[in-house]
Design a protein around this motif. Structure first.
Motif, short mmCIF file in Angstrom:
data_model
loop_
_atom_site.label_atom_id
_atom_site.label_comp_id
_atom_site.label_asym_id
_atom_site.label_seq_id
_atom_site.Cartn_x
_atom_site.Cartn_y
_atom_site.Cartn_z
N PHE A 1 54.88 -53.53 12.59
CA PHE A 1 54.22 -52.60 11.66
C PHE A 1 52.99 -53.24 11.04
CE2 PHE A 1 58.46 -50.40 11.48
CZ PHE A 1 58.00 -49.23 12.05
N LYS A 2 53.15 -54.48 10.65
CA LYS A 2 52.02 -55.17 10.02
C LYS A 2 50.85 -55.29 11.00
CE LYS A 2 51.55 -59.41 7.57
NZ LYS A 2 52.12 -60.74 7.47
N MET A 3 51.21 -55.65 12.21
CA MET A 3 50.18 -55.81 13.22
C MET A 3 49.51 -54.47 13.53
SD MET A 3 49.50 -55.65 16.64
CE MET A 3 50.80 -55.86 17.83
N SER A 4 50.32 -53.41 13.62
CA SER A 4 49.74 -52.08 13.88
C SER A 4 48.83 -51.65 12.74
CB SER A 4 50.84 -51.03 14.06
OG SER A 4 51.71 -51.42 15.07
N HIS A 5 49.20 -52.01 11.52
CA HIS A 5 48.33 -51.67 10.39
C HIS A 5 46.99 -52.39 10.54
CE1 HIS A 5 51.46 -49.43 8.60
NE2 HIS A 5 52.19 -50.45 8.21
N ALA A 6 47.05 -53.64 10.96
CA ALA A 6 45.80 -54.38 11.16
C ALA A 6 44.96 -53.73 12.25
CB ALA A 6 46.10 -55.84 11.51
N VAL A 7 45.62 -53.22 13.29
CA VAL A 7 44.89 -52.54 14.36
C VAL A 7 44.22 -51.30 13.81
CG1 VAL A 7 45.07 -51.31 16.55
CG2 VAL A 7 46.41 -53.37 16.20
N SER A 8 44.99 -50.50 13.08
CA SER A 8 44.41 -49.22 12.67
C SER A 8 43.33 -49.43 11.61
CB SER A 8 45.48 -48.21 12.26
OG SER A 8 45.93 -48.48 10.97
#
Ligand code: ARG
Length: 644
Positions: free
Chosen positions: A592-599
């Motif tokens: 989730f954290k990584m996906s937030h950084a992506v978005s």
């Protein structure tokens, strides 16, 4: 993976003579290993402390402002020093480095920040070279002789003709995750389904099938049909038992009053000799004695149910190596177990039954029955025999039982008994992976009974949610299939999101939402990364042939890019940490954290600018992020979608 040669070249380019590598670290696979080894070397130089002590104390930080890695000075075990002053001294003496910035001191902690230039050139090539295996590391599962460690994992393990309840659902999801986790670490994993498939109730079921069974239904829907039959016939069984009891009371009363009781007594005898319970007992005796007809019918029920289960498990990306079960435990194994218990004075006689009194060792463990008066064995006895057989068959290094915490006592008793029996080779490698309850799990038609119903229901709900966005919905190629996959992800992510031991509410609305930390959100993040790739290729078809490992990443200087690269760098360490916590939430929190950084990056790092070099580097970054997300999702047992 990347070769040591390539890595050496990269690090030379940054100004390092060789690849920093402390013992048992994997610089080709894990960027954090490079940084940890490097910092260890420098700290050893300035402090004179042994590297073996420094290395393990370099830990992750709770807050990003404290650094990427942090040294707790007290952990260096230095006597008679003012630790705060010494932390300061270490930071001041710490030399210029191409990989890390000047250390930052907070109290007795020294924090290290990775230099963005180094992250940019080290991490992405490493990810592209490792690809599907980035984050995983087979070396951890190797024994000294080079062979693989082996784990036997007992999970899901439902009972035939009974509902597949929430406990089984969680066991399935968590067990699938643990299997992948160990495989990702290089272990050999034997996935074992220990079915509840033995006992008098299967006699009841066979009798019931005589009354209510339909061959056609059985083949079409074995699990549902057998369950329906079982419910019907056990109701009759119960009615008969109630009736016999009532009649007996009447007979006693009538006798006192001097009435004739022969009719009622005849009725009682009829129930006791011809009723379901007695018939089932005889039938089960036939099964125990190996009568071909009795065994044949039961075997058919079992096999048809297994076929059906296999289909459902496949939807969750789970495949078993063995469908075992209570029925498969040999009498010899149980007899041996009981024999050893007598020899080692673990058990005792209690009015004809055999029991183990564990209260001597711990009050909580209570007394456990091993054999009933009539000699029949129990669930616990079977588990003793089953454990013995697992040892004989697989010679495992670990035995796992993924079972709801309702069975904490059962497994604690099992392990303690094995220990008392002197079977320490078994008890010492056994582990109970427990978990809390699912509250309010129901389908929209009623209380959930079977896994298929739950998955279908969530899939339908997901379909509705997708229809909510008509424009997008029309672009989805196969909405049925996609909503089904998303529904399954919704269920699985909701289950793995919290700590295993916590209970959670089965909340259909929340789990199917695209907002918040949900399965659909992760799927969306993955699909969006796929779509970015497709669009970039459309705009510049030459990118399709691009070798991303050799892209010039120096274009990725923006804070958003660096932040994302830092996230991607920490996936192998996250995976390692997951092996310690054995908690799926460790992976999910990371994803989730990584996906937030992506978005957060999309607006700042667009791939369709006028500068081709920049486009290519940014696209590479997104492709790397997709790879990491994909690896993490698959490891959890999810099927990442490319479009939705
Ligand atoms: N069939 C059992 C149940 O549904 C679970 C079996 C777990 N495994 C074991 N070895 N006891 O409660």
């Amino acid at each position: 993976a990347i070769s040591m040669e390539e890595l050496t070249k990269t690090l030379k380019g940054l100004g390092l003579e060789s690849v920093p590598q402390e013992p048992n670290t994997y610089p080709e696979l894990n960027p954090f290993d490079i940084y940890r080894s490097h910092i260890t070397e420098l700290l050893a130089e300035v402090s004179g402390v042994d590297k073996k002590i420094i290395y393990p104390t370099l830990a992750w930080t709770a807050k990003p402002e404290n650094g990427d890695l942090q040294l707790a000075v007290p952990a260096l075990r230095l006597k008679g020093k003012d630790l705060k002053a010494y932390a300061q001294e270490l930071a001041e003496k710490f030399p210029e480095s191409p990989l890390v910035k000047k250390p930052v001191v907070t109290g007795t902690f020294v924090g290290f920040f990775f230099k963005p230039e180094s992250l940019i050139s080290i991490v992405l090539p490493l990810i592209f070279k490792a690809g599907k295996s980035y984050g995983f590391n087979n070396s951890f599962g190797l024994k000294e002789d080079g062979s693989k460690k082996k784990m036997v994992i007992d999970f899901s393990s439902p009972n035939i003709a009974k509902p597949f309840h929430a406990g089984h659902l969680r066991s399935t999801i968590i067990g699938g995750f643990l299997s992948n986790l160990y495989e990702g670490m290089g272990w050999e994993v034997v996935r074992l389904n220990y079915l509840g498939d033995w006992g008098k109730q299967y006699g009841v079921l066979a009798i019931g099938f005589d009354y209510f069974g339909s061959e056609e239904e059985l083949v079409k829907n074995p699990i549902g049909h057998l369950y329906d039959i079982y419910v019907k016939v056990s109701n009759i069984q119960k009615d008969e038992a109630d009736k016999a009891k009532a009649l007996k009371a009447e007979v006693t009363k009538d006798k006192e009053e001097g009435k004739d009781t022969s009719a009622k007594e005849a009725e009682i005898t009829k129930i006791e000799t011809e009723g379901i319970d007695e018939k089932a007992r005889q039938y089960f005796k036939g099964m125990v004695d190996g009568e071909p007809k009795a065994i044949g019918i039961w075997k058919r029920f079992r096999e048809l149910s297994i076929e059906k289960y296999k289909q459902t498990y496949a939807r969750l990306n789970i495949h078993y190596d063995v469908y075992s079960g209570e029925s498969q435990v040999k009498d010899e194994s149980m007899d041996l177990g009981v024999k050893v218990m007598w020899e080692k004075k673990v058990c005792e006689d209690s009015e004809g039954a055999v029991i183990v009194d564990l209260t001597k060792h711990s009050k909580k463990l209570g007394k456990a029955v091993i054999q009933k008066k009539d000699g029949t064995s129990l669930y616990l006895t079977r588990d003793v025999g089953a454990a013995y057989e697992r040892m004989q068959t697989y010679h495992p290094d670990k035995l796992m039982y993924v079972v709801a915490s309702q069975q904490d006592l059962h497994l604690a008793q099992l392990f303690k008994i094995e220990e008392l029996m002197g079977w320490k080779d078994i008890s010492s490698i056994s582990q109970h992976i427990n978990f809390g309850m699912v509250l309010g799990m129901s389908t929209r038609k009623g209380t959930a009974k079977f896994l298929d119903d739950i998955l279908r229901d969530v899939g339908e709900k997901m379909h509705e949610v997708m229809r909510g966005n008509q424009a997008k919905y029309e672009q989805v190629e196969d909405p049925e299939k996609t909503s089904d996959t998303l529904g399954i992800s919704a269920v699985m992510v909701q289950d793995m999101k919290g700590k295993r031991i916590n209970n959670y509410n089965f909340d259909m609305d929340r789990m199917t939402s695209f907002e918040g930390d949900t399965g659909p959100y992760l799927q969306y993040a993955h699909a969006r990364l796929c779509s970015i790739y497709r669009k970039a290729i459309d705009a510049d078809p030459s990118l399709e042939q691009a070798d991303f490992a050799t892209v010039d990443f120096s274009e990725l200087q923006e804070p958003h890019a660096v932040d994302l690269i830092r996230q991607l760098a920490s996936w192998p360490d996250t995976f390692l940490n997951t092996f310690k916590t054995q908690e799926p939430t460790t992976v999910l929190t990371y994803l989730f954290k990584m996906s937030h950084a992506v978005s957060a990056s999309y607006d700042h790092l667009q791939v369709v600018s006028s500068d081709k070099k920049v486009n290519k580097a940014r696209l590479a970054l997104y492709v790397a992020a997709r790879q990491v997300l994909n690896n993490g999702m698959r490891m959890l047992g999810l099927s990442p979608v490319e479009r939705m």
